[in-house]
Design a protein around this motif. Structure first.
Motif, PDB file in Angstrom:
ATOM      1  N   THR A 159       3.438  -2.319  -4.464  1.00 56.71           N
ATOM      2  CA  THR A 159       3.761  -2.903  -3.177  1.00 56.71           C
ATOM      3  C   THR A 159       3.546  -1.916  -2.036  1.00 56.71           C
ATOM      4  OG1 THR A 159       5.607  -3.801  -1.868  1.00 56.71           O
ATOM      5  CG2 THR A 159       6.178  -2.255  -3.592  1.00 56.71           C
ATOM      6  N   PHE A 160       3.424  -2.462  -0.823  1.00 59.68           N
ATOM      7  CA  PHE A 160       3.447  -1.637   0.382  1.00 59.68           C
ATOM      8  C   PHE A 160       4.878  -1.259   0.776  1.00 59.68           C
ATOM      9  CE2 PHE A 160      -0.728  -3.640   1.779  1.00 59.68           C
ATOM     10  CZ  PHE A 160      -1.438  -2.458   1.663  1.00 59.68           C
ATOM     11  N   ALA A 161       5.875  -1.948   0.233  1.00 61.13           N
ATOM     12  CA  ALA A 161       7.259  -1.829   0.706  1.00 61.13           C
ATOM     13  C   ALA A 161       7.844  -0.458   0.391  1.00 61.13           C
ATOM     14  CB  ALA A 161       8.116  -2.922   0.095  1.00 61.13           C
ATOM     15  N   GLN A 162       8.306   0.210   1.419  1.00 62.89           N
ATOM     16  CA  GLN A 162       8.907   1.529   1.260  1.00 62.89           C
ATOM     17  C   GLN A 162      10.253   1.433   0.552  1.00 62.89           C
ATOM     18  OE1 GLN A 162       9.027   3.184   5.207  1.00 62.89           O
ATOM     19  NE2 GLN A 162       6.803   3.206   5.430  1.00 62.89           N
ATOM     20  N   PRO A 163      10.691   2.531  -0.082  1.00 63.14           N
ATOM     21  CA  PRO A 163      11.910   2.484  -0.910  1.00 63.14           C
ATOM     22  C   PRO A 163      13.148   1.971  -0.191  1.00 63.14           C
ATOM     23  CG  PRO A 163      10.709   4.515  -1.301  1.00 63.14           C
ATOM     24  CD  PRO A 163      10.003   3.830  -0.172  1.00 63.14           C
ATOM     25  N   HIS A 164      13.335   2.322   1.093  1.00 56.96           N
ATOM     26  CA  HIS A 164      14.554   1.886   1.775  1.00 56.96           C
ATOM     27  C   HIS A 164      14.559   0.377   2.023  1.00 56.96           C
ATOM     28  CE1 HIS A 164      11.650   3.691   4.607  1.00 56.96           C
ATOM     29  NE2 HIS A 164      11.894   2.655   5.389  1.00 56.96           N
ATOM     30  N   HIS A 189       0.300   5.301   2.167  1.00 59.77           N
ATOM     31  CA  HIS A 189       0.983   5.164   0.887  1.00 59.77           C
ATOM     32  C   HIS A 189       1.245   3.714   0.510  1.00 59.77           C
ATOM     33  CE1 HIS A 189       2.001   9.401   1.744  1.00 59.77           C
ATOM     34  NE2 HIS A 189       2.101   9.526   0.446  1.00 59.77           N
ATOM     35  N   TYR A 190       1.195   3.450  -0.768  1.00 64.44           N
ATOM     36  CA  TYR A 190       1.883   2.305  -1.334  1.00 64.44           C
ATOM     37  C   TYR A 190       2.702   2.820  -2.501  1.00 64.44           C
ATOM     38  CZ  TYR A 190      -2.046   2.027  -4.683  1.00 64.44           C
ATOM     39  OH  TYR A 190      -2.989   2.290  -5.630  1.00 64.44           O
ATOM     40  N   PHE A 191       3.456   1.928  -3.140  1.00 67.92           N
ATOM     41  CA  PHE A 191       4.492   2.391  -4.047  1.00 67.92           C
ATOM     42  C   PHE A 191       4.469   1.590  -5.347  1.00 67.92           C
ATOM     43  CE2 PHE A 191       5.693   3.091   0.310  1.00 67.92           C
ATOM     44  CZ  PHE A 191       6.090   4.422   0.311  1.00 67.92           C
ATOM     45  N   ILE A 192       4.686   2.314  -6.441  1.00 69.79           N
ATOM     46  CA  ILE A 192       4.822   1.682  -7.750  1.00 69.79           C
ATOM     47  C   ILE A 192       6.269   1.869  -8.201  1.00 69.79           C
ATOM     48  CG2 ILE A 192       4.042   1.618 -10.139  1.00 69.79           C
ATOM     49  CD1 ILE A 192       1.411   2.807  -9.230  1.00 69.79           C
TER      50      ILE A 192
END
Length: 235
Positions: A159-164, A189-192
């Motif tokens: 996702t593109f969604a940041q951890p917070h 960045h993107y996130f797994i």
């Protein structure tokens, strides 16, 4: 300019898939291949949610991860992908909505979604204060993902969604999984997120839980007979 809100429309995707052969959200398989190899075994049974016309499943298959079930709610897309990849005989394609996963409990070693939850949340106006409706929708989906995962299995969310913004959605004891985060990229960045079933949340992650107040709300799911879709109703 095309509104992102159309990403929630089945008609939009059916029309798009009639013309579009391939589109890759968040880059191709090579970008997160190392993460997959670190947590998924070639023998694992894998489910992709909202597979779209990404080449991810093809690339997984050619990388020796061949036991794959692909789902998407667009019948146009599923028919096209069946025809396109008919030679990859161990891989299957099913028309299925992510809100109503028609699999038995403990069916999969790995569930993967790449951008599907992002598409479902495109109407969220304030990511810092997600609506109760969207929280409830995510809870329904994530409960089903946990249900169909085997103990020790993993849910991989790309996702593109940041951890917070995104971690609080995954941080619930009832899902019975831990959370591990892999940022990908240099300047952009993107996130797994990797959730492993059967492991406890860390104390810090447990405090993030977005669903604490849902039990007191008047929001409830309403199942529609047509297409097995769910809506949210507020009394």
């Amino acid at each position: 300019m095309e509104s992102n809100s159309r990403y929630k429309s089945l008609d939009y995707w059916n029309e798009r898939y009639k013309e579009e052969d391939h589109y890759e959200w968040f880059g191709d398989y090579s970008k997160f291949k190392d993460v997959i190899h670190s947590i998924v075994r070639p023998s694992d049974k894998i489910l992709t949610l909202g597979c779209g016309n990404s080449r991810m499943s093809e690339e997984l298959y050619l990388d020796n991860f061949t036991n794959i079930v692909n789902t998407d709610y667009s019948p146009v897309l599923i028919e096209a992908m069946k025809n396109k990849y008919h030679s990859l005989e161990k891989m299957s394609w099913l028309v299925m909505d992510i809100n109503n996963l028609e699999f038995e409990d403990n069916s999969f070693d790995c569930v993967i979604e790449k951008g599907t939850l992002d598409a479902l949340l495109v109407d969220e106006k304030d990511p810092w204060n997600m609506s109760q409706e969207n929280k409830f929708k995510m809870q329904i989906i994530l409960e089903q993902v946990s249900r169909i995962l085997k103990n020790g299995g993993v849910f991989i969310s790309i996702t593109f969604a940041q951890p917070h913004f995104r971690k609080p959605l995954y941080a619930h004891d009832k899902f019975n999984w831990s959370i591990q985060l892999f940022p990908i990229g240099d300047t952009f960045h993107y996130f797994i997120y990797v959730m492993k079933k059967g492991e406890e949340l860390s104390a810090g992650d447990r405090e993030l839980n977005s669903f604490k107040k849902l039990s007191d709300s008047k929001i409830k799911p309403v199942e529609l007979e047509e297409n097995n879709l769910f809506l949210i109703q507020i009394d």
